[in-house]
Design an enzyme around this catalytic site. Structure first.
Site, PDB file in Angstrom:
ATOM      1  N   ARG A 265       7.505 100.371 -84.524  1.00  0.00           N
ATOM      2  CA  ARG A 265       7.822  99.235 -83.630  1.00  0.00           C
ATOM      3  C   ARG A 265       7.021  99.263 -82.330  1.00  0.00           C
ATOM      4  NH1 ARG A 265      12.721 100.837 -85.422  1.00  0.00           N
ATOM      5  NH2 ARG A 265      13.578  99.543 -87.079  1.00  0.00           N
TER       6      ARG A 265
ATOM      7  N   LYS B 189      -3.327  89.672 -77.590  1.00  0.00           N
ATOM      8  CA  LYS B 189      -3.162  89.082 -78.927  1.00  0.00           C
ATOM      9  C   LYS B 189      -3.742  90.047 -79.948  1.00  0.00           C
ATOM     10  CE  LYS B 189      -3.461  84.103 -78.185  1.00  0.00           C
ATOM     11  NZ  LYS B 189      -4.289  82.929 -78.522  1.00  0.00           N
TER      12      LYS B 189
ATOM     13  N   GLU C  15     -18.941  82.052 -75.407  1.00  0.00           N
ATOM     14  CA  GLU C  15     -17.536  82.167 -74.990  1.00  0.00           C
ATOM     15  C   GLU C  15     -17.454  82.388 -73.475  1.00  0.00           C
ATOM     16  OE1 GLU C  15     -14.867  81.708 -76.923  1.00  0.00           O
ATOM     17  OE2 GLU C  15     -15.563  82.037 -78.973  1.00  0.00           O
TER      18      GLU C  15
ATOM     19  N   LYS D 109     -10.217  85.876 -67.656  1.00  0.00           N
ATOM     20  CA  LYS D 109      -9.309  85.859 -68.827  1.00  0.00           C
ATOM     21  C   LYS D 109      -7.936  86.410 -68.410  1.00  0.00           C
ATOM     22  CE  LYS D 109      -8.107  85.615 -73.255  1.00  0.00           C
ATOM     23  NZ  LYS D 109      -8.338  86.451 -74.416  1.00  0.00           N
TER      24      LYS D 109
ATOM     25  N   GLU E  22       1.190  82.128 -74.605  1.00  0.00           N
ATOM     26  CA  GLU E  22       0.690  80.831 -75.061  1.00  0.00           C
ATOM     27  C   GLU E  22       1.837  79.928 -75.495  1.00  0.00           C
ATOM     28  OE1 GLU E  22      -2.914  81.013 -77.232  1.00  0.00           O
ATOM     29  OE2 GLU E  22      -2.791  78.923 -77.839  1.00  0.00           O
TER      30      GLU E  22
ATOM     31  N   ARG F 162      -3.093  78.524 -71.814  1.00  0.00           N
ATOM     32  CA  ARG F 162      -4.134  79.213 -72.570  1.00  0.00           C
ATOM     33  C   ARG F 162      -4.870  78.249 -73.486  1.00  0.00           C
ATOM     34  NH1 ARG F 162      -2.140  85.412 -74.086  1.00  0.00           N
ATOM     35  NH2 ARG F 162      -4.206  85.728 -74.911  1.00  0.00           N
TER      36      ARG F 162
ATOM     37  N   ASN G 285      -9.377  76.606 -75.748  1.00  0.00           N
ATOM     38  CA  ASN G 285      -9.820  76.032 -77.016  1.00  0.00           C
ATOM     39  C   ASN G 285     -10.954  75.033 -76.837  1.00  0.00           C
ATOM     40  OD1 ASN G 285      -8.079  77.494 -78.557  1.00  0.00           O
ATOM     41  ND2 ASN G 285      -6.425  75.994 -78.408  1.00  0.00           N
TER      42      ASN G 285
ATOM     43  N   HIS H 288     -13.555  74.367 -79.525  1.00  0.00           N
ATOM     44  CA  HIS H 288     -13.056  74.946 -80.773  1.00  0.00           C
ATOM     45  C   HIS H 288     -12.731  73.917 -81.843  1.00  0.00           C
ATOM     46  CE1 HIS H 288     -13.133  78.634 -78.598  1.00  0.00           C
ATOM     47  NE2 HIS H 288     -12.641  79.310 -79.604  1.00  0.00           N
TER      48      HIS H 288
ATOM     49  N   HIS I  21     -14.473  75.060 -85.015  1.00  0.00           N
ATOM     50  CA  HIS I  21     -13.786  75.434 -86.262  1.00  0.00           C
ATOM     51  C   HIS I  21     -14.260  74.578 -87.415  1.00  0.00           C
ATOM     52  CE1 HIS I  21     -10.048  77.290 -84.136  1.00  0.00           C
ATOM     53  NE2 HIS I  21     -10.972  78.194 -84.401  1.00  0.00           N
TER      54      HIS I  21
ATOM     55  N   HIS J  62     -18.680  82.784 -84.910  1.00  0.00           N
ATOM     56  CA  HIS J  62     -17.692  81.904 -84.294  1.00  0.00           C
ATOM     57  C   HIS J  62     -18.184  81.364 -82.934  1.00  0.00           C
ATOM     58  CE1 HIS J  62     -13.872  80.295 -83.105  1.00  0.00           C
ATOM     59  NE2 HIS J  62     -13.852  81.069 -82.039  1.00  0.00           N
TER      60      HIS J  62
HETATM   61  N1  NAD Z   1      -7.293  88.897 -79.768  1.00  0.00           N
HETATM   62  C1  NAD Z   1      -7.904  87.894 -79.180  1.00  0.00           C
HETATM   63  O1  NAD Z   1      -7.465  87.391 -78.144  1.00  0.00           O
HETATM   64  C2  NAD Z   1      -9.176  87.382 -79.762  1.00  0.00           C
HETATM   65  C3  NAD Z   1      -9.960  86.469 -79.034  1.00  0.00           C
HETATM   66  C4  NAD Z   1     -11.165  86.055 -79.594  1.00  0.00           C
HETATM   67  C5  NAD Z   1     -11.562  86.537 -80.826  1.00  0.00           C
HETATM   68  N2  NAD Z   1     -10.769  87.409 -81.507  1.00  0.00           N
HETATM   69  C6  NAD Z   1     -11.180  87.949 -82.811  1.00  0.00           C
HETATM   70  O2  NAD Z   1     -12.330  88.752 -82.612  1.00  0.00           O
HETATM   71  C7  NAD Z   1     -13.046  88.821 -83.835  1.00  0.00           C
HETATM   72  C8  NAD Z   1     -14.521  88.678 -83.564  1.00  0.00           C
HETATM   73  O3  NAD Z   1     -14.924  89.741 -82.749  1.00  0.00           O
HETATM   74  P1  NAD Z   1     -16.475  90.092 -82.524  1.00  0.00           P
HETATM   75  O4  NAD Z   1     -17.215  88.865 -82.228  1.00  0.00           O
HETATM   76  O5  NAD Z   1     -16.516  91.222 -81.573  1.00  0.00           O
HETATM   77  O6  NAD Z   1     -16.951  90.495 -83.984  1.00  0.00           O
HETATM   78  P2  NAD Z   1     -16.963  91.896 -84.779  1.00  0.00           P
HETATM   79  O7  NAD Z   1     -15.856  92.749 -84.364  1.00  0.00           O
HETATM   80  O8  NAD Z   1     -17.087  91.527 -86.218  1.00  0.00           O
HETATM   81  O9  NAD Z   1     -18.329  92.556 -84.296  1.00  0.00           O
HETATM   82  C9  NAD Z   1     -19.552  91.920 -84.593  1.00  0.00           C
HETATM   83  C10 NAD Z   1     -20.548  92.872 -85.248  1.00  0.00           C
HETATM   84  O10 NAD Z   1     -21.109  93.729 -84.266  1.00  0.00           O
HETATM   85  C11 NAD Z   1     -20.998  95.092 -84.674  1.00  0.00           C
HETATM   86  N3  NAD Z   1     -20.918  95.860 -83.446  1.00  0.00           N
HETATM   87  C12 NAD Z   1     -19.850  96.022 -82.633  1.00  0.00           C
HETATM   88  N4  NAD Z   1     -20.213  96.669 -81.515  1.00  0.00           N
HETATM   89  C13 NAD Z   1     -21.529  96.962 -81.645  1.00  0.00           C
HETATM   90  C14 NAD Z   1     -22.485  97.597 -80.810  1.00  0.00           C
HETATM   91  N5  NAD Z   1     -22.170  98.008 -79.587  1.00  0.00           N
HETATM   92  N6  NAD Z   1     -23.753  97.734 -81.273  1.00  0.00           N
HETATM   93  C15 NAD Z   1     -24.100  97.244 -82.490  1.00  0.00           C
HETATM   94  N7  NAD Z   1     -23.255  96.603 -83.309  1.00  0.00           N
HETATM   95  C16 NAD Z   1     -21.987  96.458 -82.874  1.00  0.00           C
HETATM   96  C17 NAD Z   1     -19.780  95.103 -85.554  1.00  0.00           C
HETATM   97  O11 NAD Z   1     -19.771  96.220 -86.421  1.00  0.00           O
HETATM   98  C18 NAD Z   1     -19.937  93.779 -86.291  1.00  0.00           C
HETATM   99  O12 NAD Z   1     -20.852  93.912 -87.355  1.00  0.00           O
HETATM  100  C19 NAD Z   1     -12.462  87.755 -84.743  1.00  0.00           C
HETATM  101  O13 NAD Z   1     -11.691  88.342 -85.730  1.00  0.00           O
HETATM  102  C20 NAD Z   1     -11.588  86.929 -83.815  1.00  0.00           C
HETATM  103  O14 NAD Z   1     -10.473  86.364 -84.491  1.00  0.00           O
HETATM  104  C21 NAD Z   1      -9.598  87.832 -80.999  1.00  0.00           C
END
Ligand code: NAD
Length: 407
Positions: free
Chosen positions: A142, A164, A206, A263, A273, A283, A287, A290, A294, A307
């Site tokens: 938990r 999140k 972003e 942020k 949210e 929040r 979007n 987006h 999307h 994305h």
């Molecule tokens: N929790 C939230 O508030 C929130 C907000 C926005 C996005 N997200 C989520 O985040 C995810 C996307 O995250 P992302 O864009 O970081 O993608 P990701 O985690 O897939 O990373 C992108 C790529 O970069 C590589 N990588 C990471 N760090 C590296 C480094 N320092 N050097 C070389 N390669 C590296 C990873 O292995 C991957 O191949 C999605 O799942 C999305 O839903 C969450």
């Protein structure tokens, strides 16, 4: 919350020159800190210890093989030096591994190794690793302590801040999750040096979005930084600029910290949210870009765009729409476009059918509780949430054509 200048103050924590600290204050007196700076992975152990207390014995370092290969040893050594027994657990690389199955494997691995309530989960990687590890930390017993060491630009400025966490279902992204705030975030900006250029572009889109919706100064700052980066690239320069401006790494750490502070501010104003809110401090303004973003991902079966790249196109489309509705001046639209250009080259969208994109925006509506809302711009730095009933399909189609060079 605030962005704490730490030029001297961070030194005791092993924060190098240019390192910054951002405090995130949440309801009921809860707070955590985000440390941002080049080389900070060395201080991950100390920051984790300070955040989780002396009773934690173990740290489960969650990552993927690629990131762990680059930074795992440094992170593990730092945690060990702070007295943690470190185990690491690697997940597959990519969105398709952000699943309940992966979460279950990690949960079972923690359970079988006797991981206790006082121990800590540490995520080392991008948003995928952070979301999954955070979800496991939220649900194991938990809830156990969670620390983020984000290594992508997107994770540093966005996904690691706000609490999140979650995983995807075959029915859609992020459909299962929990709010679980990290105890600390350690963003080592020097890890961005190994990030593939497209990941950087996606992160910068972003970052521009943050400024565009409610902080013009942040937008200006992000554009200025990117302009200098592009200049330096075209001159083939990686040394500090000769004119007394901050070195590139230092400028980057400052900007990432400013982005985190933004942020954190939005999150503090709307931690969970709230569904009923649509004011311009909710929040939901995040979007911006987006709705079309999307849709672009959906019509290309999630294969063409990162994305953030789709959000880059989506922001331009929403800004053109804003101008066509008489909300946004032409020079403001041009400024937004310039920002997106500075973020880097986006995969083309001109071959896509605007009618199909429009249909896809409507499919997305189901996720938003049956109502499609457009986040539109009044100026760079000020957004407004508008119900779809105020926006005709004809204007959307014309805007998509103009923004994407489509159809
Ligand atoms: N929790 C939230 O508030 C929130 C907000 C926005 C996005 N997200 C989520 O985040 C995810 C996307 O995250 P992302 O864009 O970081 O993608 P990701 O985690 O897939 O990373 C992108 C790529 O970069 C590589 N990588 C990471 N760090 C590296 C480094 N320092 N050097 C070389 N390669 C590296 C990873 O292995 C991957 O191949 C999605 O799942 C999305 O839903 C969450």
């Amino acid at each position: 919350m605030g962005e704490g200048g730490n030029r001297g103050g961070g030194a005791g924590l092993g924060m190098g020159a240019g390192a910054r600290r951002v405090a995130v204050r949440l309801g009921r007196g809860a707070s955590y800190r985000i440390d941002v700076g080049g080389g900070l992975l060395e201080a991950l152990g100390r920051a984790t210890r300070a955040a989780v207390g002396e009773s934690a014995r173990r740290a489960a370092l969650v990552s993927n093989a690629k990131v762990f290969g680059l930074y795992g040893e440094k992170a593990a050594r730092s945690l060990e030096a702070a007295g943690f027994a470190v185990s690491h657990w690697l997940m597959g690389d990519g969105e398709r591994f952000k699943t309940l199955q992966t979460a279950e494997r990690l949960l079972r691995s923690l359970a079988s190794s006797g991981f206790e309530r006082t121990d800590a989960v540490v995520a080392l990687g991008g948003g995928v690793v952070g979301d999954l590890a955070g979800f496991v930390a939220a649900t194991y017993l938990r809830g156990v302590a969670f620390v983020q060491a984000p290594t992508t630009l997107l994770a540093q400025i966005d996904s690691s801040v706000g609490g999140k966490t979650g995983v995807n279902l075959p029915e859609g992204k992020n459909l299962v999750g929990a709010f679980h705030q990290p105890r600390a975030v350690v963003a080592d900006t020097s890890t961005l040096a190994t990030l593939p250029p497209r990941e950087l572009t996606a992160g910068w889109c972003e970052a521009l979005k943050h400024g565009a919706v409610s902080d013009r100064r942040l937008f200006d700052r992000t554009c200025s930084f990117l302009r200098r980066e592009r200049e330096a690239e075209s001159e083939g320069r990686s040394a500090p600029p000769p004119d007394g401006r901050p070195a590139r790494g230092e400028g980057l750490a400052r900007l990432v910290a400013a982005q985190c502070a933004f942020k954190a501010r939005v999150v503090a104003g709307d931690e969970r949210e709230e569904a009923g809110r649509s004011d311009n401090r909710s929040r939901k303004i995040l979007n911006f870009g987006h709705t079309v973003g999307h849709a672009l991902e959906a019509v290309t079966s999630f294969r063409r765009f990162r994305h953030g790249e789709a959000v880059g196109h989506g922001m331009v489309a929403a800004a053109v729409l804003s101008k066509n509705l008489g909300l946004l001046a032409a020079d403001e639209l041009e400024y937004l476009r310039e920002g997106v250009r500075l973020a880097g080259r986006l995969p083309p969208a001109s071959d896509l059918d605007p009618a199909e994109i429009l249909r896809a925006t409507r499919a997305d509506k189901k996720v938003a509780g049956g109502r499609l809302r457009w986040v539109l711009l009044e100026r760079v730095g000020s957004a407004r949430i508008t119900d779809e009933s105020e926006v005709s399909a004809r204007v959307v189609l014309a805007s998509l054509r103009a923004a994407l060079g489509a159809g």
